[in-house]
Design an enzyme around this catalytic site. Structure first.
Site, mmCIF file in Angstrom:
data_model
loop_
_atom_site.group_PDB
_atom_site.id
_atom_site.type_symbol
_atom_site.label_atom_id
_atom_site.label_comp_id
_atom_site.label_asym_id
_atom_site.label_seq_id
_atom_site.Cartn_x
_atom_site.Cartn_y
_atom_site.Cartn_z
ATOM 1 N N ASP A 64 41.882 48.306 -24.007
ATOM 2 C CA ASP A 64 42.147 49.031 -25.255
ATOM 3 C C ASP A 64 42.297 48.092 -26.444
ATOM 4 O OD1 ASP A 64 42.165 51.072 -23.484
ATOM 5 O OD2 ASP A 64 44.208 51.718 -23.847
ATOM 6 N N GLU A 83 49.463 51.295 -28.513
ATOM 7 C CA GLU A 83 50.802 50.744 -28.697
ATOM 8 C C GLU A 83 51.861 51.842 -28.631
ATOM 9 O OE1 GLU A 83 51.603 48.097 -31.894
ATOM 10 O OE2 GLU A 83 49.675 47.077 -31.760
ATOM 11 N N ASP A 100 41.917 52.672 -32.293
ATOM 12 C CA ASP A 100 42.552 53.078 -31.045
ATOM 13 C C ASP A 100 43.754 52.219 -30.682
ATOM 14 O OD1 ASP A 100 40.689 55.219 -30.301
ATOM 15 O OD2 ASP A 100 39.231 53.599 -30.127
ATOM 16 N N GLY A 101 43.826 51.005 -31.217
ATOM 17 C CA GLY A 101 44.879 50.077 -30.824
ATOM 18 C C GLY A 101 46.283 50.578 -31.092
ATOM 19 N N ARG A 159 35.615 40.429 -38.412
ATOM 20 C CA ARG A 159 36.216 41.746 -38.637
ATOM 21 C C ARG A 159 35.885 42.300 -40.016
ATOM 22 N NH1 ARG A 159 40.081 45.239 -36.734
ATOM 23 N NH2 ARG A 159 40.274 44.088 -34.791
#
Length: 457
Positions: free
Chosen positions: A415, A191, A186-187, A284
């Site tokens: 977000d 942006e 979603d990042g 991650r």
């Protein structure tokens, strides 16, 4: 029946004796409904819907190759397929009795598909570092074949650093494309929205349709869009939604503190969820499992935060919170100071919705809080749905220090972007580069339907 009427006009209904995948069949095409049907003496019967099952087609001499994307369970005995069944790619070769007949049928196919308003040119932004760093592999294996089958021309751009997608959206010549697609989590979508809203022509730029193909960790937007249409969550279904070209409006939330603004389309979190989202970055490599792992670590060492939230409840939720008188509400409004690195905000762009907050009936809740979690869409990730319905219209957060440890603050995450963090938090040395400061109130207001996004329906 002949391919053309006696007066030379092509009819709405075409019928012909042809061969489908080498088997003789009686075929028909209804140019009004988009139904392509055929049946053979062997009992094989098919019906393809041009709008919902056909990617595109290619004509070679007497042959028309129809490139379809059909439910996997759809077979010899045709029946309506629904629910959340998986789709699969399948080509059908229609062999016409003559090249003239093939041209008439292919012209009808093309005329109808052109009426659907499907995108022809896309600018695709791919984040090679998101999730398990599989975005490029996902594009090559799952996205590219469907785009090529549909005849869509695309420009692919990989991001090289944080906020690269925002820069691309801010400078992009939008007249060259019918949409911007993000192959990412979603990042990158966030942006892009921020980049579009910081343009001088933001009011037209933000109407360019946006697409999201899940290739990150959370993928809440893709999950929300597909789930709302009853589609199963998959990369191929997300791509097909973009190819079909259906659009829907997307609410955009302005997160503001003084002159500093951030435009959110997914969520804002503070406390437990923000801590898990940001502090789990070091894991991650685990993909989405990092959230489960770090949730466990935080649960066994639970944190609470002092603070206050104010909100305007949606209809049906007026009983929650303590009433806040208007004098107190106005006194606690966001101060007009320059916060953090607010100088980065393009003042020539969108400045937020023009609404009067003074006339609204505000409610207040005091902490301590374990978490504050606001969502713009139902799903925050592909397996987490914290907000099935809207509960507030506007919101203010005044974050405080950690209970039992007044020297440490918390993280405010919108977000996936850290917009403010207090002392003693994860990588707190970075707080000077954050958009906002921790402590003063942060306000959220929604502009309904400001942006546009490709949707399954």
């Amino acid at each position: 029946m002949a391919c053309k009427g006696e007066d030379g006009i092509q009819p709405l209904m075409l019928r012909e004796r042809i061969r489908v995948d080498g088997v003789a069949a009686d075929a028909s095409f209804n140019a009004s409904t988009g139904e392509l049907r055929w049946g053979s003496s062997a009992g094989v019967n098919w019906c393809l819907m041009m709008e919902s099952e056909v990617l595109g087609f290619k004509t070679k001499g007497v042959k028309i190759i129809v490139k379809a994307f059909v439910f996997a369970s759809k077979g010899a005995s045709f029946g309506a397929s629904g629910g959340k069944l998986a789709r699969t790619r399948k080509d059908f070769v229609l062999e016409m009795p003559s090249e003239q007949c093939a041209m008439i049928w292919s012209d009808k196919f093309g005329d109808l598909i052109n009426l659907f308003g499907r995108p022809r040119r896309l600018f695709i932004i791919l984040n090679p570092y998101g999730g398990k760093r599989c975005a490029l592999k996902i594009f090559q294996n799952d996205v590219k074949p469907l785009l090529e089958a549909s005849g869509i021309i695309y420009t692919l751009q990989e991001t090289s650093y944080q906020l690269h997608a925002r820069e691309l959206a801010h400078k992009l010549d939008l007249l060259k494309y019918d949409g911007i697609v993000c192959v990412s989590g979603d990042g990158v979508l966030v942006e892009v929205v921020n980049g579009l809203l910081q343009r001088e022509d933001w009011d037209t730029a933000v109407k360019v349709p946006l697409g999201i193909i899940p290739a990150g960790t959370g993928n809440g937007m893709a999950k929300s869009l597909l789930d709302s249409a009853g589609d199963s969550y998959s990369v191929s279904n997300a791509v097909f939604a973009i190819i079909r070209g259906h659009r829907r409006s997307l609410d955009v939330t302005t997160v503001q503190q003084g002159e500093a603004r951030f435009f959110s389309v997914l969520m804002l979190t503070w406390g437990f969820v923000a801590d898990v989202d940001i502090e789990s970055e070091k894991y991650r490599w685990m993909g989405s499992a990092r959230f489960d792992f770090y949730c466990f670590l935080r649960v066994v060492n639970m944190r609470k935060y002092h603070g206050n939230v104010q909100f305007v409840p949606a209809a049906g939720y007026e009983v929650y919170g303590e009433p806040l008188d208007r004098n107190e509400s106005c006194k606690d409004e966001v101060p007009e100071q320059t916060c953090g690195v607010a100088a980065r905000v393009q003042q020539c762009g969108y400045t937020g919705p023009k609404i009067s907050l003074e006339d609204l009936e505000w409610k207040s809740v005091n902490g301590p809080f374990i978490l504050v979690w606001l969502n713009n869409v139902p799903w925050s990730g592909e397996d987490v749905m914290p907000a099935p319905e809207a509960k507030v219209k506007a919101f203010r957060l005044r974050p405080g220090q950690r209970v039992g440890n007044p020297d440490k603050g918390g993280i405010i995450d919108s977000d996936g972007e850290v917009i403010a963090r207090g002392e003693g938090t994860y990588e707190c040395s970075l707080q000077e580069t954050d958009l906002m400061t921790y402590g003063p109130p942060i306000q959220m207001t929604v502009d309904k339907g400001l942006a546009t996004i490709f949707s399954p329906k």
